[in-house]
Write a protein that holds these residues in place. Structure first.
Motif, PDB file in Angstrom:
ATOM      1  N   SER A 105       0.828  -1.200   0.000  1.00 55.09           N
ATOM      2  CA  SER A 105       0.000   0.000   0.000  1.00 55.09           C
ATOM      3  C   SER A 105       0.870   1.260   0.000  1.00 55.09           C
ATOM      4  O   SER A 105       0.646   2.181  -0.784  1.00 55.09           O
ATOM      5  N   LEU A 106       1.877   1.287   0.865  1.00 55.18           N
ATOM      6  CA  LEU A 106       2.798   2.427   0.919  1.00 55.18           C
ATOM      7  C   LEU A 106       3.509   2.625  -0.411  1.00 55.18           C
ATOM      8  O   LEU A 106       3.785   3.750  -0.825  1.00 55.18           O
ATOM      9  N   SER A 107       3.818   1.521  -1.079  1.00 52.12           N
ATOM     10  CA  SER A 107       4.599   1.548  -2.321  1.00 52.12           C
ATOM     11  C   SER A 107       3.726   1.629  -3.566  1.00 52.12           C
ATOM     12  O   SER A 107       4.233   1.498  -4.686  1.00 52.12           O
ATOM     13  N   ASP A 108       2.425   1.829  -3.375  1.00 49.98           N
ATOM     14  CA  ASP A 108       1.480   1.891  -4.494  1.00 49.98           C
ATOM     15  C   ASP A 108       1.582   0.664  -5.390  1.00 49.98           C
ATOM     16  O   ASP A 108       1.576   0.760  -6.614  1.00 49.98           O
ATOM     17  N   MET A 109       1.657  -0.495  -4.750  1.00 50.11           N
ATOM     18  CA  MET A 109       1.772  -1.758  -5.475  1.00 50.11           C
ATOM     19  C   MET A 109       0.491  -2.591  -5.388  1.00 50.11           C
ATOM     20  O   MET A 109       0.482  -3.736  -5.838  1.00 50.11           O
ATOM     21  N   LEU A 110      -0.567  -2.043  -4.811  1.00 49.35           N
ATOM     22  CA  LEU A 110      -1.848  -2.739  -4.737  1.00 49.35           C
ATOM     23  C   LEU A 110      -2.759  -2.210  -5.838  1.00 49.35           C
ATOM     24  O   LEU A 110      -2.692  -1.036  -6.186  1.00 49.35           O
ATOM     25  N   PRO A 111      -3.628  -3.067  -6.351  1.00 50.04           N
ATOM     26  CA  PRO A 111      -4.620  -2.558  -7.300  1.00 50.04           C
ATOM     27  C   PRO A 111      -5.432  -1.460  -6.633  1.00 50.04           C
ATOM     28  O   PRO A 111      -5.671  -1.492  -5.425  1.00 50.04           O
ATOM     29  N   GLU A 112      -5.878  -0.489  -7.407  1.00 48.11           N
ATOM     30  CA  GLU A 112      -6.575   0.667  -6.854  1.00 48.11           C
ATOM     31  C   GLU A 112      -7.854   0.309  -6.113  1.00 48.11           C
ATOM     32  O   GLU A 112      -8.248   1.004  -5.194  1.00 48.11           O
ATOM     33  N   ASP A 113      -8.520  -0.784  -6.475  1.00 49.99           N
ATOM     34  CA  ASP A 113      -9.774  -1.130  -5.820  1.00 49.99           C
ATOM     35  C   ASP A 113      -9.588  -1.848  -4.493  1.00 49.99           C
ATOM     36  O   ASP A 113     -10.543  -2.066  -3.767  1.00 49.99           O
ATOM     37  N   GLU A 114      -8.354  -2.225  -4.143  1.00 49.22           N
ATOM     38  CA  GLU A 114      -8.088  -2.851  -2.843  1.00 49.22           C
ATOM     39  C   GLU A 114      -7.784  -1.775  -1.830  1.00 49.22           C
ATOM     40  O   GLU A 114      -6.871  -0.983  -1.994  1.00 49.22           O
TER      41      GLU A 114
END
Length: 135
Positions: A105-114
């Motif tokens: 999440s901190l690294s913007d590595m999750l899909p936007e909808d999660e």
């Protein structure tokens, strides 16, 4: 620690763990680690043989991602490989999973909808039957 990297706290029991966003170089290294692990899988394995190998890979990838994040707390006196071994040998799978979600999440590595759960330690329960969130 770089002043440019985001951080967040993870509470587990009476412990508070500070996790950091991955740097650009660490993201590249993480992708290389994943690619290398994928190449090591047997191409002709059946599902029964492949499944435990994939679960092991997910755990190892998660532990490495967490170790890379933890390294930022004290880069001059830390070794990512040692942190990786420490996470693998000393952290429960639920804590690794919760930490992975925060780092991603901190690294913007999750899909936007999660979305980040309110209590990731309780929400992300990993067992050999459940794998880590997609890397």
């Amino acid at each position: 620690m770089s002043k440019f990297l985001k951080s967040d706290q993870l509470e587990y029991g009476d412990q508070t763990i500070t996790l950091y966003e991955l740097s650009a170089l660490q993201r590249i290294e993480h992708l290389q680690f994943i690619a290398s692990a994928a190449k090591a899988l047997p191409a002709d394995a059946d599902e029964e043989t492949l499944y435990p190998l994939l679960v092991e890979q997910d755990i190892r990838q998660g532990a490495r991602l967490v170790a890379m994040s933890l390294w930022h707390a004290d880069p001059a006196n830390s070794d990512i490989e040692q942190l990786y071994q420490d996470v693998l040998s000393g952290w429960p799978i639920t804590l690794i999973g919760a930490a992975v979600r925060i780092v991603k999440s901190l690294s913007d590595m999750l899909p936007e909808d999660e979305e980040q759960p309110d209590n990731p330690v309780e929400t992300v329960a990993l067992t050999p039957e459940k794998s880590l969130p997609a890397s």
